[in-house]
Enzyme design. Structure first.
Site, PDB file in Angstrom:
ATOM      1  N   LYS A 256     -46.781 -63.388  39.133  1.00  0.00           N
ATOM      2  CA  LYS A 256     -46.566 -64.840  39.629  1.00  0.00           C
ATOM      3  C   LYS A 256     -47.337 -65.569  38.440  1.00  0.00           C
ATOM      4  O   LYS A 256     -48.442 -65.777  38.595  1.00  0.00           O
ATOM      5  CB  LYS A 256     -47.001 -65.327  41.015  1.00  0.00           C
ATOM      6  CG  LYS A 256     -46.691 -66.695  41.217  1.00  0.00           C
ATOM      7  CD  LYS A 256     -47.176 -67.178  42.774  1.00  0.00           C
ATOM      8  CE  LYS A 256     -47.176 -68.735  42.976  1.00  0.00           C
ATOM      9  NZ  LYS A 256     -47.472 -69.303  44.154  1.00  0.00           N
ATOM     10  N   ASP A 261     -48.728 -75.590  40.379  1.00  0.00           N
ATOM     11  CA  ASP A 261     -48.029 -76.007  41.752  1.00  0.00           C
ATOM     12  C   ASP A 261     -48.355 -77.273  42.443  1.00  0.00           C
ATOM     13  O   ASP A 261     -49.386 -77.314  43.248  1.00  0.00           O
ATOM     14  CB  ASP A 261     -48.086 -74.661  42.686  1.00  0.00           C
ATOM     15  CG  ASP A 261     -47.490 -74.664  43.843  1.00  0.00           C
ATOM     16  OD1 ASP A 261     -46.336 -75.341  44.141  1.00  0.00           O
ATOM     17  OD2 ASP A 261     -47.855 -73.760  44.745  1.00  0.00           O
ATOM     18  N   LYS A 268     -47.775 -81.175  47.888  1.00  0.00           N
ATOM     19  CA  LYS A 268     -49.082 -80.851  48.371  1.00  0.00           C
ATOM     20  C   LYS A 268     -49.900 -82.141  48.639  1.00  0.00           C
ATOM     21  O   LYS A 268     -49.446 -82.986  47.936  1.00  0.00           O
ATOM     22  CB  LYS A 268     -49.819 -80.005  47.689  1.00  0.00           C
ATOM     23  CG  LYS A 268     -49.281 -78.592  47.430  1.00  0.00           C
ATOM     24  CD  LYS A 268     -49.907 -77.451  46.625  1.00  0.00           C
ATOM     25  CE  LYS A 268     -49.541 -76.231  46.773  1.00  0.00           C
ATOM     26  NZ  LYS A 268     -49.807 -75.411  47.968  1.00  0.00           N
ATOM     27  N   ASP A 279     -52.703 -71.148  39.714  1.00  0.00           N
ATOM     28  CA  ASP A 279     -51.343 -70.311  40.404  1.00  0.00           C
ATOM     29  C   ASP A 279     -50.619 -69.336  39.696  1.00  0.00           C
ATOM     30  O   ASP A 279     -49.643 -68.974  40.002  1.00  0.00           O
ATOM     31  CB  ASP A 279     -50.352 -71.466  40.943  1.00  0.00           C
ATOM     32  CG  ASP A 279     -49.946 -71.111  42.394  1.00  0.00           C
ATOM     33  OD1 ASP A 279     -50.196 -70.266  43.010  1.00  0.00           O
ATOM     34  OD2 ASP A 279     -48.608 -71.746  42.714  1.00  0.00           O
ATOM     35  N   ASP A 338     -42.483 -75.682  48.467  1.00  0.00           N
ATOM     36  CA  ASP A 338     -43.906 -75.250  48.147  1.00  0.00           C
ATOM     37  C   ASP A 338     -44.040 -73.730  48.281  1.00  0.00           C
ATOM     38  O   ASP A 338     -45.065 -73.130  47.759  1.00  0.00           O
ATOM     39  CB  ASP A 338     -44.792 -76.017  48.906  1.00  0.00           C
ATOM     40  CG  ASP A 338     -46.304 -75.782  48.692  1.00  0.00           C
ATOM     41  OD1 ASP A 338     -46.511 -75.438  47.192  1.00  0.00           O
ATOM     42  OD2 ASP A 338     -47.264 -76.113  49.169  1.00  0.00           O
ATOM     43  N   GLU A 340     -42.790 -71.452  46.522  1.00  0.00           N
ATOM     44  CA  GLU A 340     -42.115 -71.078  45.309  1.00  0.00           C
ATOM     45  C   GLU A 340     -42.229 -69.670  44.643  1.00  0.00           C
ATOM     46  O   GLU A 340     -41.394 -69.221  43.873  1.00  0.00           O
ATOM     47  CB  GLU A 340     -42.389 -72.226  44.162  1.00  0.00           C
ATOM     48  CG  GLU A 340     -43.577 -72.005  43.514  1.00  0.00           C
ATOM     49  CD  GLU A 340     -44.941 -72.123  44.268  1.00  0.00           C
ATOM     50  OE1 GLU A 340     -44.901 -72.435  45.633  1.00  0.00           O
ATOM     51  OE2 GLU A 340     -46.274 -71.819  43.738  1.00  0.00           O
ATOM     52  N   ARG A 342     -42.621 -66.633  45.722  1.00  0.00           N
ATOM     53  CA  ARG A 342     -41.720 -65.587  46.458  1.00  0.00           C
ATOM     54  C   ARG A 342     -40.543 -65.947  45.747  1.00  0.00           C
ATOM     55  O   ARG A 342     -39.601 -64.908  45.524  1.00  0.00           O
ATOM     56  CB  ARG A 342     -41.576 -65.778  47.683  1.00  0.00           C
ATOM     57  CG  ARG A 342     -40.929 -66.943  48.547  1.00  0.00           C
ATOM     58  CD  ARG A 342     -41.408 -67.147  49.871  1.00  0.00           C
ATOM     59  NE  ARG A 342     -42.936 -67.659  50.182  1.00  0.00           N
ATOM     60  CZ  ARG A 342     -43.386 -67.650  51.287  1.00  0.00           C
ATOM     61  NH1 ARG A 342     -42.505 -67.338  52.340  1.00  0.00           N
ATOM     62  NH2 ARG A 342     -44.453 -67.892  51.547  1.00  0.00           N
TER      63      ARG A 342
HETATM   64  N1  BES Z   1     -49.788 -71.254  45.533  1.00  0.00           N
HETATM   65  C1  BES Z   1     -49.809 -71.574  46.845  1.00  0.00           C
HETATM   66  C2  BES Z   1     -50.720 -70.520  47.679  1.00  0.00           C
HETATM   67  C3  BES Z   1     -52.149 -71.077  47.302  1.00  0.00           C
HETATM   68  C4  BES Z   1     -52.855 -71.638  48.287  1.00  0.00           C
HETATM   69  C5  BES Z   1     -52.890 -70.280  46.202  1.00  0.00           C
HETATM   70  C6  BES Z   1     -54.116 -71.650  48.183  1.00  0.00           C
HETATM   71  C7  BES Z   1     -54.163 -70.565  46.118  1.00  0.00           C
HETATM   72  C8  BES Z   1     -54.752 -71.070  47.084  1.00  0.00           C
HETATM   73  C9  BES Z   1     -48.487 -71.147  47.550  1.00  0.00           C
HETATM   74  O1  BES Z   1     -47.405 -71.573  46.464  1.00  0.00           O
HETATM   75  C10 BES Z   1     -47.864 -71.973  48.417  1.00  0.00           C
HETATM   76  O2  BES Z   1     -47.991 -73.202  48.296  1.00  0.00           O
HETATM   77  N2  BES Z   1     -47.875 -71.473  49.651  1.00  0.00           N
HETATM   78  C11 BES Z   1     -47.806 -72.298  50.729  1.00  0.00           C
HETATM   79  C12 BES Z   1     -46.463 -71.547  51.610  1.00  0.00           C
HETATM   80  C13 BES Z   1     -45.886 -72.197  52.762  1.00  0.00           C
HETATM   81  C14 BES Z   1     -45.212 -73.454  52.416  1.00  0.00           C
HETATM   82  C15 BES Z   1     -44.903 -71.231  53.414  1.00  0.00           C
HETATM   83  C16 BES Z   1     -49.002 -72.178  51.613  1.00  0.00           C
HETATM   84  O3  BES Z   1     -49.566 -71.125  51.839  1.00  0.00           O
HETATM   85  O4  BES Z   1     -49.487 -73.187  52.238  1.00  0.00           O
HETATM   86 ZN    ZN Z   2     -47.854 -71.635  44.369  1.00  0.00          ZN
HETATM   87 MN    MN Z   3     -46.706 -73.570  46.486  1.00  0.00          MN
END
Ligand code: BES
Ligand code: ZN
Ligand code: MN
Length: 491
Positions: A256, A261, A268, A279, A338, A340, A342
């Site tokens: 990824k 992000d 966010k 990210d 968010d 994204e 996946r």
């Molecule tokens: N890049 C983030 C995950 C992340 C969080 C990486 C903290 C490193 C530190 C990912 O894209 C994300 O935002 N995931 C969301 C998913 C949710 C919307 C289902 C999350 O984990 O909140």
């Molecule tokens: Zn992300």
């Molecule tokens: Mn995200």
């Protein structure tokens, strides 16, 4: 680019001890007896070494730990590092000792390590190189200092040098991963990322960059949807190392690479958003492993694929509720922009299988905050559809002391991804968020394809330092994956 310390190997020479400049590291056996080198250092310092070794504090040290004497008498060195380590110490302990030496020495002055006849001297060198890292690209003054050059003195320097070639190659890969992961997003755009990956061709890696029109022709609408709000063009970079038999199916590594992000329209919160510059950590590990296998000329076929996009809010950005059709053909309702990573991986995973029919596939992603809630910053989440491959990876990670912990997959979790209007939703609700993310990815993995998903959100970058890395990007996974390749994918 952060360079490894220049390392040279030379024969043990007691008469060189007095003149060594900067930092001098000397080994002391766990029994506290001074070998010939330590005895000479003791004589030069008029007994200071023996006094330190006999102290209660030194007695309490574990093997691999150090004690520093400042400006020792009778020597040119500014620092004398006493390292508690038996000559028969195992690889892990020797590596930790090397890292402890580098940490004690981090001053910009040269380092000389008296390794004597240490059996795992090459691992000690590897540990020292790994810990001797600082990301100074954007510091105008020399703040954090690195050791510029390391001299390793040993009774059989040629043997140590030969054995150190692989750890040096891998440390170079770790540095590439850390540099990419630490780099801010205004510098490391998708275009700059691709340019840095193209430099791997110097090591014999073939690098190919697929631009947006090619991705659209392939039908990668899930990936392209994520990048729609950014001025940085989305890209997929394919890196191939062909060191193995011509007809042997490769191991595919998929990363990824979200260069930043924001969350997109599902924006966010501001606090901590700056951390999302890392990210792209999964893609950076893929790059680091490609560097490692190419630099050590591994007799293996490895293909690395990374999806490079930026997730930004904009008038052209994808909306919550949009439905996209993936390269596989399955439709996805984007409930949360968010989630994204996946979406990016879905298309790159499918493309990797479609084009390369790999022997196995491993993806890495800073995928979920949920994995951090579950495992903290000490273990990456490991998900797999193949027990033997998972066991082999966990063993490799254990040997490299890179924390990894397996979490389950299962049809009950998969159900959480149902969508009213499309084949699936891109989110599965709050419960088991790291697992439902893995379930989403598994929908893009063919049934008979051995596959591991590594959720590295907690381990790719850390606010505190570790034994082997200062705070910031860790390079987690490069060593474990290189070891897995050496143990399982070399002909
Ligand atoms: N890049 C983030 C995950 C992340 C969080 C990486 C903290 C490193 C530190 C990912 O894209 C994300 O935002 N995931 C969301 C998913 C949710 C919307 C289902 C999350 O984990 O909140
Ligand atoms: Zn992300
Ligand atoms: Mn995200």
């Amino acid at each position: 680019m952060t360079d490894l310390a220049k390392t040279t190997f030379t024969e043990t020479a007691l008469d060189a001890l007095a003149e060594a400049e900067g930092t001098l590291a000397v080994l002391i056996g766990a029994d506290g007896k001074l070998g010939r080198t330590a005895a000479r250092a003791n004589r030069l310092s008029r007994g200071a070494v023996a006094r330190a070794v006999e102290s209660e504090a030194f007695g309490k040290l574990k093997q691999g730990q150090t004690r520093v004497l400042g400006f020792p008498g009778g020597m040119a060195a500014e620092r004398l590092v006493l390292v508690k380590l038996d000559r028969t110490a195992d690889a892990e302990t020797a590596r930790r000792a090397g890292a402890a030496i580098a940490k004690a020495a981090s001053t910009g002055a040269p380092l000389r390590i008296e390794a004597d006849s240490l059996r795992r001297a090459a691992d000690l060198v590897g540990g020292a190189l790994l810990r001797n890292y600082a990301f100074t690209a954007h510091k105008s003054a020399n703040g954090a200092q690195m050791v510029p050059e390391i001299t390793v003195a040993a009774t059989k320097p040629a043997d140590v040098e030969a054995a150190a070639a692989a750890p040096i190659a891998v440390a170079g890969g770790v540095f590439l991963t850390r540099d990419l992961t630490n780099e801010p997003a205004n510098v490391l755009t998708t275009t700059e990322f691709a340019t840095r990956l193209e430099a791997l061709s110097d090591l014999g890696v073939s690098v190919e960059v697929l631009e947006e029109p090619a991705l659209a022709d392939l039908g990668m609408n899930a990936l392209l949807g994520v990048g729609r709000g950014s001025v940085s063009p989305s890209k997929v970079v394919v890196m191939r190392w062909e060191g193995g038999a011509q007809d042997a199916a490769p191991l595919a590594l998929v990363g990824k690479g979200v260069v930043f992000d924001t969350g997109g329209i599902s924006l966010k919160p501001a606090g901590g958003m700056e951390d999302m510059t890392m990210d792209m950590g999964g893609a950076a590990v893929v790059a680091g492993v490609m560097h490692a296998v190419a630099a050590r000329k591994a007799p293996a076929n490895v293909v690395g694929l990374v999806g490079l996009v930026e997730n930004m809010p904009d008038g052209n950005a994808q909306r919550p509720g949009d439905v996209v059709t993936s390269m596989k053909g399955d439709t996805i309702e984007v409930i949360n922009t968010d989630a994204e990573g996946r979406l990016v991986l879905a298309d790159v995973l499918w493309y990797a299988q479609d084009r390369f029919a790999p022997a196995a596939m491993i993806d890495l992603a800073t995928l979920t905050g949920a994995v951090i809630i579950g495992l903290g910053h000490h273990n990456a989440g490991v998900f797999a559809n193949d027990d033997a491959l998972a066991e082999a990876f966990l063993a490799a990670a254990g040997a490299e002391e890179e924390g990894a912990w397996r979490l389950p997959l299962g049809p009950a979790y998969d159900k959480q991804l149902s969508s009213r209007i499309a084949d699936m939703s891109n989110v599965g609700g709050r419960p088991a968020g790291a697992i439902t993310a893995a379930q989403f990815l598994q929908r893009f993995v063919k049934d008979d394809m051995p596959w591991i998903h590594l959720d590295i959100a907690g381990v790719a970058s850390r606010k505190d330092g570790t034994d082997f890395a200062p705070r910031g990007a860790t390079g987690w996974g490069v060593r474990a994956l290189d070891r897995l390749i050496a143990e399982r994918f070399q002909g």
